[in-house]
Write an enzyme that holds these catalytic residues in place. Structure first.
Site, mmCIF file in Angstrom:
data_model
loop_
_atom_site.group_PDB
_atom_site.id
_atom_site.type_symbol
_atom_site.label_atom_id
_atom_site.label_comp_id
_atom_site.label_asym_id
_atom_site.label_seq_id
_atom_site.Cartn_x
_atom_site.Cartn_y
_atom_site.Cartn_z
ATOM 1 N N GLU A 79 -9.181 -10.486 -7.675
ATOM 2 C CA GLU A 79 -8.237 -9.366 -7.503
ATOM 3 C C GLU A 79 -7.139 -9.391 -8.569
ATOM 4 O OE1 GLU A 79 -9.011 -8.736 -2.713
ATOM 5 O OE2 GLU A 79 -7.139 -9.669 -3.341
ATOM 6 N N ASN A 92 -1.407 -0.376 7.571
ATOM 7 C CA ASN A 92 -0.813 -1.707 7.792
ATOM 8 C C ASN A 92 -0.040 -2.234 6.588
ATOM 9 O OD1 ASN A 92 -2.972 -2.372 6.223
ATOM 10 N ND2 ASN A 92 -3.994 -3.683 7.722
ATOM 11 N N TYR A 150 -11.984 -2.822 -2.681
ATOM 12 C CA TYR A 150 -12.464 -3.062 -1.313
ATOM 13 C C TYR A 150 -13.992 -3.133 -1.243
ATOM 14 C CZ TYR A 150 -7.926 -2.705 1.096
ATOM 15 O OH TYR A 150 -6.657 -2.939 1.583
ATOM 16 N N LYS A 199 0.837 -1.198 0.000
ATOM 17 C CA LYS A 199 0.000 0.000 0.000
ATOM 18 C C LYS A 199 0.878 1.256 0.000
ATOM 19 C CE LYS A 199 -3.543 -2.509 2.640
ATOM 20 N NZ LYS A 199 -4.322 -2.544 3.903
ATOM 21 N N HIS A 249 -1.463 -5.639 1.510
ATOM 22 C CA HIS A 249 -2.725 -6.352 1.308
ATOM 23 C C HIS A 249 -2.435 -7.739 0.746
ATOM 24 C CE1 HIS A 249 -6.620 -7.535 -0.341
ATOM 25 N NE2 HIS A 249 -5.939 -7.867 -1.420
HETATM 26 P P1 GTP Z 1 -6.295 -6.398 3.454
HETATM 27 O O1 GTP Z 1 -5.247 -7.419 3.147
HETATM 28 O O2 GTP Z 1 -5.854 -4.978 3.238
HETATM 29 O O3 GTP Z 1 -7.606 -6.711 2.758
HETATM 30 O O4 GTP Z 1 -6.512 -6.515 5.032
HETATM 31 P P2 GTP Z 1 -7.229 -7.691 5.818
HETATM 32 O O5 GTP Z 1 -7.764 -8.716 4.860
HETATM 33 O O6 GTP Z 1 -6.267 -8.142 6.857
HETATM 34 O O7 GTP Z 1 -8.428 -6.914 6.514
HETATM 35 P P3 GTP Z 1 -9.839 -6.493 5.892
HETATM 36 O O8 GTP Z 1 -9.999 -6.994 4.496
HETATM 37 O O9 GTP Z 1 -10.868 -6.826 6.902
HETATM 38 O O10 GTP Z 1 -9.696 -4.911 5.874
HETATM 39 C C1 GTP Z 1 -9.105 -4.241 4.774
HETATM 40 C C2 GTP Z 1 -8.301 -3.068 5.290
HETATM 41 O O11 GTP Z 1 -9.178 -2.140 5.900
HETATM 42 C C3 GTP Z 1 -7.288 -3.419 6.374
HETATM 43 O O12 GTP Z 1 -6.058 -3.868 5.846
HETATM 44 C C4 GTP Z 1 -7.135 -2.099 7.088
HETATM 45 O O13 GTP Z 1 -6.206 -1.255 6.407
HETATM 46 C C5 GTP Z 1 -8.520 -1.498 6.967
HETATM 47 N N1 GTP Z 1 -9.272 -1.751 8.201
HETATM 48 C C6 GTP Z 1 -9.804 -2.912 8.625
HETATM 49 N N2 GTP Z 1 -10.409 -2.762 9.810
HETATM 50 C C7 GTP Z 1 -10.258 -1.448 10.134
HETATM 51 C C8 GTP Z 1 -10.676 -0.658 11.224
HETATM 52 O O14 GTP Z 1 -11.312 -1.129 12.170
HETATM 53 N N3 GTP Z 1 -10.332 0.664 11.185
HETATM 54 C C9 GTP Z 1 -9.622 1.217 10.155
HETATM 55 N N4 GTP Z 1 -9.314 2.524 10.177
HETATM 56 N N5 GTP Z 1 -9.212 0.496 9.104
HETATM 57 C C10 GTP Z 1 -9.531 -0.810 9.098
HETATM 58 MG MG MG Z 2 -8.950 -8.219 3.214
#
Ligand code: GTP
Ligand code: MG
Length: 151
Positions: free
Chosen positions: A126, A112, A49, A9, A115
């Protein structure tokens, strides 16, 4: 062979973590089959997303993903979807184990750095969203016989 979509990212790119992250996937024994630096638009980020569109952080997340270059990659290997997520670590870096990418290199959930696709269907969707078929390579690497054995 299984493939997954991995993206560094904008925060990971800006923090100079590209080589560190690629090295972890390479050293594991996974194979890089596609890579490019892209500037996604906000609507592209919303597509990526789309599963999270009801979440309160969705708009900020899409603004963030479209705020700078993203390094889009496809990695190949046995179990790469699930194990790639293991290398990445838990979504919230406060909960990621040390030794994982997010555990070692990130602090907050909204930044973080990386992805990874969360399952076979998502990986397929994707890869198709981010890459044209002709951007995907297919080759045998010299290390495969050492990573997997011959028989
Ligand atoms: P990705 O690999 O980026 O898809 O992350 P993930 O699969 O571990 O988590 P998820 O798909 O649930 O969420 C996608 C992204 O949304 C995360 O990587 C975070 O950057 C963001 N995100 C998820 N939960 C939160 C939250 O509670 N607050 C905020 N600010 N961002 C969040
Ligand atoms: Mg995810």
């Amino acid at each position: 062979m299984e493939r997954t979509f991995i993206a560094i990212k904008p925060d990971g790119v800006q923090r100079g973590l590209i080589s560190e992250i690629i090295a972890r996937f390479e050293r594991k024994g996974f194979k890089l089959v596609a890579i490019k630096l892209v500037n996604p638009t906000k609507s592209f980020a919303q597509k990526h997303y789309h599963d999270l569109k009801e979440r309160p952080f969705f708009d900020g997340l899409c603004d963030f993903l479209s705020s700078g270059p993203v390094l889009a990659m496809v990695w190949e290997g046995e179990g790469v979807i699930k194990y790639g997520r293991k290398l990445i670590g838990a979504t919230d870096p406060q909960k990621s184990e040390p030794g994982t990418i997010r555990g070692d290199l990130a602090v907050v959930v909204g930044r973080n750095i990386i992805h990874g696709s969360d399952g076979p269907e998502t990986a397929k969707d994707e890869i198709n969203l981010w890459f044209k078929p002709e951007e995907l390579t297919s080759y045998t690497s010299n290390q495969e016989k050492w990573v997997y054995g011959v028989n």
